[in-house]
Design a protein around this motif. Structure first.
Motif, PDB file in Angstrom:
ATOM      1  N   ILE A  79       0.907  -0.991   0.010  1.00  0.00           N
ATOM      2  CA  ILE A  79      -0.032   0.019  -0.057  1.00  0.00           C
ATOM      3  C   ILE A  79       0.871   1.157   0.113  1.00  0.00           C
ATOM      4  N   ILE A  80       0.925   2.035  -1.132  1.00  0.00           N
ATOM      5  CA  ILE A  80       1.489   3.225  -1.312  1.00  0.00           C
ATOM      6  C   ILE A  80       0.740   4.535  -0.393  1.00  0.00           C
ATOM      7  N   SER A  81      -0.456   4.493  -0.812  1.00  0.00           N
ATOM      8  CA  SER A  81      -1.202   5.639  -0.328  1.00  0.00           C
ATOM      9  C   SER A  81      -2.534   5.513   0.052  1.00  0.00           C
ATOM     10  N   LYS A  82      -3.090   5.985   1.295  1.00  0.00           N
ATOM     11  CA  LYS A  82      -4.506   5.690   1.677  1.00  0.00           C
ATOM     12  C   LYS A  82      -5.470   6.870   1.586  1.00  0.00           C
ATOM     13  N   PRO A  83      -6.505   7.046   1.270  1.00  0.00           N
ATOM     14  CA  PRO A  83      -7.605   7.891   1.412  1.00  0.00           C
ATOM     15  C   PRO A  83      -7.857   8.266   2.739  1.00  0.00           C
ATOM     16  N   GLU A  84      -8.671   9.389   2.984  1.00  0.00           N
ATOM     17  CA  GLU A  84      -9.172   9.751   4.127  1.00  0.00           C
ATOM     18  C   GLU A  84     -10.342   8.935   4.502  1.00  0.00           C
ATOM     19  N   SER A  85     -11.223   8.589   3.599  1.00  0.00           N
ATOM     20  CA  SER A  85     -12.509   7.825   3.670  1.00  0.00           C
ATOM     21  C   SER A  85     -12.538   7.193   2.535  1.00  0.00           C
ATOM     22  N   CYS A  86     -12.204   5.689   2.494  1.00  0.00           N
ATOM     23  CA  CYS A  86     -12.164   4.760   1.558  1.00  0.00           C
ATOM     24  C   CYS A  86     -13.717   4.551   1.114  1.00  0.00           C
ATOM     25  N   LYS A  87     -13.896   4.080  -0.270  1.00  0.00           N
ATOM     26  CA  LYS A  87     -15.224   3.752  -0.746  1.00  0.00           C
ATOM     27  C   LYS A  87     -15.571   2.368  -0.224  1.00  0.00           C
ATOM     28  N   ALA A  88     -16.653   1.808  -0.118  1.00  0.00           N
ATOM     29  CA  ALA A  88     -17.035   0.836   0.173  1.00  0.00           C
ATOM     30  C   ALA A  88     -17.266  -0.023  -0.992  1.00  0.00           C
ATOM     31  N   SER A  89     -16.943  -1.413  -0.874  1.00  0.00           N
ATOM     32  CA  SER A  89     -16.985  -2.599  -2.135  1.00  0.00           C
ATOM     33  C   SER A  89     -18.556  -2.396  -2.750  1.00  0.00           C
ATOM     34  N   LYS A  90     -19.764  -1.892  -1.914  1.00  0.00           N
ATOM     35  CA  LYS A  90     -20.951  -1.992  -2.616  1.00  0.00           C
ATOM     36  C   LYS A  90     -20.989  -0.903  -3.309  1.00  0.00           C
ATOM     37  N   ASP A  91     -20.313   0.285  -3.398  1.00  0.00           N
ATOM     38  CA  ASP A  91     -20.356   1.497  -4.251  1.00  0.00           C
ATOM     39  C   ASP A  91     -20.093   1.316  -5.694  1.00  0.00           C
ATOM     40  N   PRO A  92     -21.169   1.663  -6.622  1.00  0.00           N
ATOM     41  CA  PRO A  92     -20.770   1.549  -7.803  1.00  0.00           C
ATOM     42  C   PRO A  92     -19.677   2.006  -8.540  1.00  0.00           C
ATOM     43  N   LEU A  93     -19.056   1.147  -9.353  1.00  0.00           N
ATOM     44  CA  LEU A  93     -17.754   1.892  -9.857  1.00  0.00           C
ATOM     45  C   LEU A  93     -17.787   1.810 -11.470  1.00  0.00           C
ATOM     46  N   SER A  94     -19.171   1.637 -12.077  1.00  0.00           N
ATOM     47  CA  SER A  94     -19.083   1.251 -13.509  1.00  0.00           C
ATOM     48  C   SER A  94     -18.608   2.491 -14.210  1.00  0.00           C
ATOM     49  N   LYS A  95     -19.195   3.667 -13.811  1.00  0.00           N
ATOM     50  CA  LYS A  95     -18.947   4.993 -14.474  1.00  0.00           C
ATOM     51  C   LYS A  95     -17.397   5.488 -14.383  1.00  0.00           C
ATOM     52  N   GLU A  96     -16.773   4.814 -13.505  1.00  0.00           N
ATOM     53  CA  GLU A  96     -15.345   5.415 -13.068  1.00  0.00           C
ATOM     54  C   GLU A  96     -14.410   4.331 -13.747  1.00  0.00           C
ATOM     55  N   VAL A  97     -13.072   4.740 -14.324  1.00  0.00           N
ATOM     56  CA  VAL A  97     -12.094   4.097 -14.873  1.00  0.00           C
ATOM     57  C   VAL A  97     -11.288   3.135 -13.804  1.00  0.00           C
ATOM     58  N   SER A  98     -11.377   2.040 -13.652  1.00  0.00           N
ATOM     59  CA  SER A  98     -10.908   1.133 -12.664  1.00  0.00           C
ATOM     60  C   SER A  98      -9.516   0.688 -12.860  1.00  0.00           C
ATOM     61  N   ASP A  99      -9.031   0.752 -14.274  1.00  0.00           N
ATOM     62  CA  ASP A  99      -7.595   0.559 -14.588  1.00  0.00           C
ATOM     63  C   ASP A  99      -6.559   1.702 -14.314  1.00  0.00           C
ATOM     64  N   TYR A 100      -5.657   1.301 -13.825  1.00  0.00           N
ATOM     65  CA  TYR A 100      -4.692   2.151 -13.027  1.00  0.00           C
ATOM     66  C   TYR A 100      -4.116   2.878 -14.472  1.00  0.00           C
ATOM     67  N   THR A 101      -3.451   2.157 -15.316  1.00  0.00           N
ATOM     68  CA  THR A 101      -2.856   2.743 -16.428  1.00  0.00           C
ATOM     69  C   THR A 101      -3.832   3.515 -17.343  1.00  0.00           C
ATOM     70  N   GLN A 102      -5.016   2.896 -17.624  1.00  0.00           N
ATOM     71  CA  GLN A 102      -5.842   3.894 -18.375  1.00  0.00           C
ATOM     72  C   GLN A 102      -6.297   5.009 -17.723  1.00  0.00           C
ATOM     73  N   TYR A 103      -6.428   5.216 -16.368  1.00  0.00           N
ATOM     74  CA  TYR A 103      -6.620   6.507 -15.631  1.00  0.00           C
ATOM     75  C   TYR A 103      -5.541   7.308 -15.633  1.00  0.00           C
ATOM     76  N   VAL A 104      -4.307   6.996 -15.530  1.00  0.00           N
ATOM     77  CA  VAL A 104      -3.248   8.066 -15.529  1.00  0.00           C
ATOM     78  C   VAL A 104      -2.790   8.441 -17.028  1.00  0.00           C
ATOM     79  N   LEU A 105      -3.281   7.654 -17.987  1.00  0.00           N
ATOM     80  CA  LEU A 105      -2.888   8.095 -19.375  1.00  0.00           C
ATOM     81  C   LEU A 105      -3.989   8.763 -19.929  1.00  0.00           C
ATOM     82  N   ASP A 106      -4.964   9.041 -19.281  1.00  0.00           N
ATOM     83  CA  ASP A 106      -6.126   9.882 -19.827  1.00  0.00           C
ATOM     84  C   ASP A 106      -6.742   9.328 -20.989  1.00  0.00           C
ATOM     85  N   ASP A 107      -6.752   7.929 -21.151  1.00  0.00           N
ATOM     86  CA  ASP A 107      -7.559   7.014 -22.140  1.00  0.00           C
ATOM     87  C   ASP A 107      -6.839   7.197 -23.343  1.00  0.00           C
ATOM     88  N   GLN A 108      -5.377   7.459 -23.377  1.00  0.00           N
ATOM     89  CA  GLN A 108      -4.415   7.699 -24.364  1.00  0.00           C
ATOM     90  C   GLN A 108      -3.796   6.153 -24.682  1.00  0.00           C
TER      91      GLN A 108
END
Length: 406
Positions: free
Chosen positions: A329-358
């Motif tokens: 674990i490199i970094s922890k947020p102040e309040s983490c999302k629960a596993s039941k929260d929907p993530l369909s609209k968000e980019v879950s792939d780290y490489t795709q997230y940091v490359l801005d879909d490039q």
């Protein structure tokens, strides 16, 4: 009339007297011109007129190899009062009075090697040799300026740029058209300076002389130093893509010991900044100024692990090959999302997230010519029993925490 007309009236009056005193003799007058082409111009101008071409010829590419001459300076090595014959000239090459004795002019012995020494000095003239550059100080191509170090910037007031190094990235000749001077030539220099600890800046400067342009570019880059965050003091935080103009760069983060596998300009920039491990690929134009600007934009826009966790409210976990792909674990947020929260609209792939879909363009690898050979098939048979052994061991340690048979 003499006072009014001056010399011309006096000359005419003398001419009349000569005709009166000697009327039977013809008076021949010659006009002398004491200034000529050779004593009006300097030796440099005369040689330039002989060896160079016209401006129109230069524009058409003629006379590129002209102008090279080996002219001996006949005054070099000469001393006033000293010649091939040894004479003592009081007041010229010897004092007039030595103590209470008055020095007299006299001739010394005939042994004198002055002519030989002067000829030796003249023979050395014109034999110029290019200074050999040390292999460590060489640039990208031999003794040319791009890639070479020009030292730290000059001090500004009390600010001393210690541990800074400046590298030349581009050195070219540019022209500008002036209304009164015509085609004016200048030197354009692009350089980058940094302390190899995250501080770096670049600048472009132009000047009529190369040394002036180098100095201006170096000092101007020192005034534009910016802070660049480094991950573990050796690489970038994540993969990213950056662009400027028609140039696009895809940068990949690499572990310790990988090195700099990239364009030579990007390699020089990374060394000045302090990045030691990185892979970069350029797509499009390879304009040096665009490469520098695009890379700096990407380095400034990269997100730290804390920013990513704070923005996504998720843990940032890293798997490293050197640690056996164990999660860390490199970094922890102040309040983490629960596993039941929907993530369909968000980019879950780290490489795709940091490359801005490039996505970087990867060429398809062709099969090698020896794929169907007898020797390669024998090699595969020998390696079949251990071909995935290392990968299996790493995965077992990472996910099962134990080495066990299936």
């Amino acid at each position: 009339m003499v006072g009014v007309f001056g010399k011309s009236v006096t000359i005419m009056y003398n001419h009349v007297l000569r005709n009166i005193l000697a009327p039977s003799k013809e008076v021949a007058t010659n006009t002398f011109r004491y200034t000529s082409f050779y004593n009006k111009l300097s030796a440099e101008d005369i040689w330039r007129g002989v060896t160079s071409v016209s401006n129109a010829g230069k524009k058409r590419g003629r006379g590129k190899g002209s102008g090279k001459r080996v002219a001996k300076d006949l005054n070099r090595g000469q001393t006033i009062g000293v010649g091939s014959r040894n004479f003592v000239w009081p007041g010229l090459n010897a004092p007039i009075v030595r103590g209470k004795t008055l020095i007299q002019q006299e001739r010394l012995s005939e042994v004198n090697n002055m002519d030989r020494n002067i000829n030796k000095i003249r023979d050395l003239m014109g034999t110029y040799r290019i200074a050999k550059v040390n292999s460590i100080d060489r640039g990208w191509s031999g003794a040319k300026m791009p890639g070479r170090s020009i030292g730290p910037p000059d001090a500004i007031n009390e600010e001393m740029f210690e541990n800074f190094d400046t590298r030349v990235l581009e050195n070219k000749i540019v022209f500008i058209m002036k209304g009164n001077m015509g085609r004016k030539r200048r030197y354009s220099v692009l350089s980058i300076t940094g302390n190899k600890k995250g501080l770096a800046g670049f600048a472009v400067a132009k000047a009529p002389e190369v040394r002036t342009a180098l100095r201006k570019s170096k000092n101007r880059a020192a005034q534009k130093v910016i802070k660049i965050e480094l991950c573990d003091n050796h690489t970038v935080f994540h993969d990213f893509s950056c662009a400027f103009g028609k140039t696009r760069i895809f940068v990949q983060r690499k572990p310790e010991g990988y090195g700099l596998i990239c364009h030579r300009a990007i390699e020089t920039i990374c060394k000045v900044i302090g990045i030691r491990n990185l892979h970069a690929k350029i797509e499009g134009s390879t304009n040096l100024q665009h490469i520098v600007k695009a890379l700096f934009l990407g380095l400034l826009q990269q997100k730290t692990h804390e920013e990513i966790s704070r923005k996504t409210n998720l843990h940032v976990i890293e798997f490293r090959n050197e640690t056996g792909l164990h999660p860390h674990i490199i970094s922890k947020p102040e309040s983490c999302k629960a596993s039941k929260d929907p993530l369909s609209k968000e980019v879950s792939d780290y490489t795709q997230y940091v490359l801005d879909d490039q996505i970087s363009l990867k060429k398809r690898k062709f099969a090698p010519f020896y794929i169907d050979s007898k020797g390669y098939n024998l090699f595969l048979k020998r390696k079949e029993q251990v071909r995935n052994q290392q990968k299996v061991r790493v995965n077992m340690n990472a996910f099962d925490n134990d080495l066990q048979s299936v």
